[in-house]
Design an enzyme around this catalytic site. Structure first.
Site, PDB file in Angstrom:
ATOM      1  N   CYS A  10       0.862  -1.191   0.000  1.00 38.17           N
ATOM      2  CA  CYS A  10       0.000   0.000   0.000  1.00 38.17           C
ATOM      3  C   CYS A  10       0.891   1.232   0.000  1.00 38.17           C
ATOM      4  O   CYS A  10       2.024   1.166  -0.498  1.00 38.17           O
ATOM      5  CB  CYS A  10      -0.979  -0.033   1.177  1.00 38.17           C
ATOM      6  SG  CYS A  10      -0.205  -0.035   2.805  1.00 38.17           S
ATOM      7  N   ASN A  13       2.252   1.339   4.466  1.00 39.92           N
ATOM      8  CA  ASN A  13       2.527   0.037   5.119  1.00 39.92           C
ATOM      9  C   ASN A  13       2.196   0.067   6.615  1.00 39.92           C
ATOM     10  O   ASN A  13       2.841  -0.590   7.426  1.00 39.92           O
ATOM     11  CB  ASN A  13       3.984  -0.408   4.883  1.00 39.92           C
ATOM     12  CG  ASN A  13       4.266  -1.874   5.250  1.00 39.92           C
ATOM     13  OD1 ASN A  13       5.379  -2.212   5.604  1.00 39.92           O
ATOM     14  ND2 ASN A  13       3.276  -2.737   5.181  1.00 39.92           N
ATOM     15  N   CYS A  15      -1.514   0.565   7.363  1.00 38.99           N
ATOM     16  CA  CYS A  15      -2.962   0.278   7.433  1.00 38.99           C
ATOM     17  C   CYS A  15      -3.356  -0.910   6.545  1.00 38.99           C
ATOM     18  O   CYS A  15      -3.593  -2.012   7.034  1.00 38.99           O
ATOM     19  CB  CYS A  15      -3.781   1.513   7.058  1.00 38.99           C
ATOM     20  SG  CYS A  15      -3.565   2.907   8.194  1.00 38.99           S
ATOM     21  N   ARG A  16      -3.431  -0.692   5.248  1.00 40.53           N
ATOM     22  CA  ARG A  16      -4.004  -1.724   4.365  1.00 40.53           C
ATOM     23  C   ARG A  16      -3.109  -2.932   4.164  1.00 40.53           C
ATOM     24  O   ARG A  16      -3.558  -4.073   4.327  1.00 40.53           O
ATOM     25  CB  ARG A  16      -4.356  -1.100   3.004  1.00 40.53           C
ATOM     26  CG  ARG A  16      -5.506  -0.112   3.082  1.00 40.53           C
ATOM     27  CD  ARG A  16      -5.605   0.729   1.826  1.00 40.53           C
ATOM     28  NE  ARG A  16      -4.455   1.619   1.688  1.00 40.53           N
ATOM     29  CZ  ARG A  16      -4.218   2.403   0.660  1.00 40.53           C
ATOM     30  NH1 ARG A  16      -5.056   2.383  -0.368  1.00 40.53           N
ATOM     31  NH2 ARG A  16      -3.166   3.195   0.642  1.00 40.53           N
ATOM     32  N   SER A  17      -1.842  -2.715   3.793  1.00 40.98           N
ATOM     33  CA  SER A  17      -1.009  -3.905   3.507  1.00 40.98           C
ATOM     34  C   SER A  17      -0.661  -4.714   4.761  1.00 40.98           C
ATOM     35  O   SER A  17      -0.592  -5.949   4.669  1.00 40.98           O
ATOM     36  CB  SER A  17       0.238  -3.554   2.683  1.00 40.98           C
ATOM     37  OG  SER A  17       1.079  -2.652   3.342  1.00 40.98           O
ATOM     38  N   ASP A 127      -8.106   3.863   1.066  1.00 39.42           N
ATOM     39  CA  ASP A 127      -7.194   4.255   2.132  1.00 39.42           C
ATOM     40  C   ASP A 127      -8.012   4.714   3.350  1.00 39.42           C
ATOM     41  O   ASP A 127      -8.761   5.677   3.260  1.00 39.42           O
ATOM     42  CB  ASP A 127      -6.324   5.403   1.601  1.00 39.42           C
ATOM     43  CG  ASP A 127      -5.275   5.854   2.580  1.00 39.42           C
ATOM     44  OD1 ASP A 127      -5.310   5.415   3.749  1.00 39.42           O
ATOM     45  OD2 ASP A 127      -4.421   6.654   2.171  1.00 39.42           O
TER      46      ASP A 127
HETATM   47  P1  4NP Z   1      -1.820   2.739   4.128  1.00 36.03           P
HETATM   48  O1  4NP Z   1      -2.482   4.083   4.721  1.00 36.03           O
HETATM   49  O2  4NP Z   1      -1.234   3.128   2.794  1.00 36.03           O
HETATM   50  O3  4NP Z   1      -2.970   1.829   4.008  1.00 36.03           O
HETATM   51  O4  4NP Z   1      -0.774   2.297   5.140  1.00 36.03           O
HETATM   52  C1  4NP Z   1      -1.802   5.288   4.879  1.00 36.03           C
HETATM   53  C2  4NP Z   1      -0.954   5.449   5.951  1.00 36.03           C
HETATM   54  C3  4NP Z   1      -0.336   6.659   6.141  1.00 36.03           C
HETATM   55  C4  4NP Z   1      -0.554   7.688   5.250  1.00 36.03           C
HETATM   56  C5  4NP Z   1      -1.393   7.520   4.169  1.00 36.03           C
HETATM   57  C6  4NP Z   1      -2.018   6.311   3.983  1.00 36.03           C
HETATM   58  N1  4NP Z   1       0.076   8.928   5.482  1.00 36.03           N
HETATM   59  O5  4NP Z   1      -0.255   9.907   4.746  1.00 36.03           O
HETATM   60  O6  4NP Z   1       0.928   9.065   6.366  1.00 36.03           O
END
Ligand code: 4NP
Length: 159
Positions: A10, A13, A15-17, A127
């Protein structure tokens, strides 16, 4: 014995992955395939390197019985394309980022994780980072559904 390696990717790294990593790891264990299928996750961004998954992600996963506490964020690198058989992105932007670091000769099959459930009619795991709790539940729902389909494909390849 055949061995397959899967990398979920993602943006951050956190939340989703990591959710996909923890859920799919559990599916693999439940199927008795932990010696044959290796699972990891990474982000295309460097912001959260070394961090544990977001507390909201860990909480939502724990409520469904998945322990994500041992995971640490890392950034996806070109070398991953030589190490993994499957590199599965959570959204199209992540996929585009991965294509930009994909070596010309890479063995990995690169695609969108939700392509394993085409009947769902959606391509992206949204996201959840800037949204409410329901976003984290939705991530779990989508990842569990696609994970089951991915496991069926890998079981076929391992036969
Ligand atoms: P992920 O979510 O890609 O599912 O881990 C996010 C985590 C952090 C951020 C954006 C999306 N961020 O902007 O810090």
């Amino acid at each position: 014995m055949a061995h397959l390696k899967v990398l979920f990717v993602c943006l951050g790294n956190i939340c989703r992955s990591p959710t996909a990593d923890g859920v799919f790891r559990q599916l693999v264990v439940d199927a008795g395939l932990e010696q044959q299928i290796e699972v990891d996750s990474a982000g295309t961004a460097a912001w959260h390197i070394g961090k544990t998954p977001d507390p909201r992600t860990q909480q939502a996963a724990a409520e469904r019985g998945y322990d994500l506490s041992a995971l640490r964020a890392r950034q996806a690198v070109s070398e991953d394309f030589n190490q993994y058989d499957y590199i599965l992105a959570m959204d199209i932007s992540n996929l585009d980022n991965l294509k930009s670091i994909q070596p010309v000769e890479s063995k990995a099959s690169l695609g969108l994780f939700l392509d394993y459930i085409p009947e769902l009619g959606r391509k992206e795991v949204p996201d959840p980072y800037y949204g409410g709790d329901e976003g984290f539940e939705q991530v779990l729902d989508l990842v569990e559904a696609a994970g089951h389909k991915l496991l069926v494909e890998l079981q076929q390849r391992l036969k």
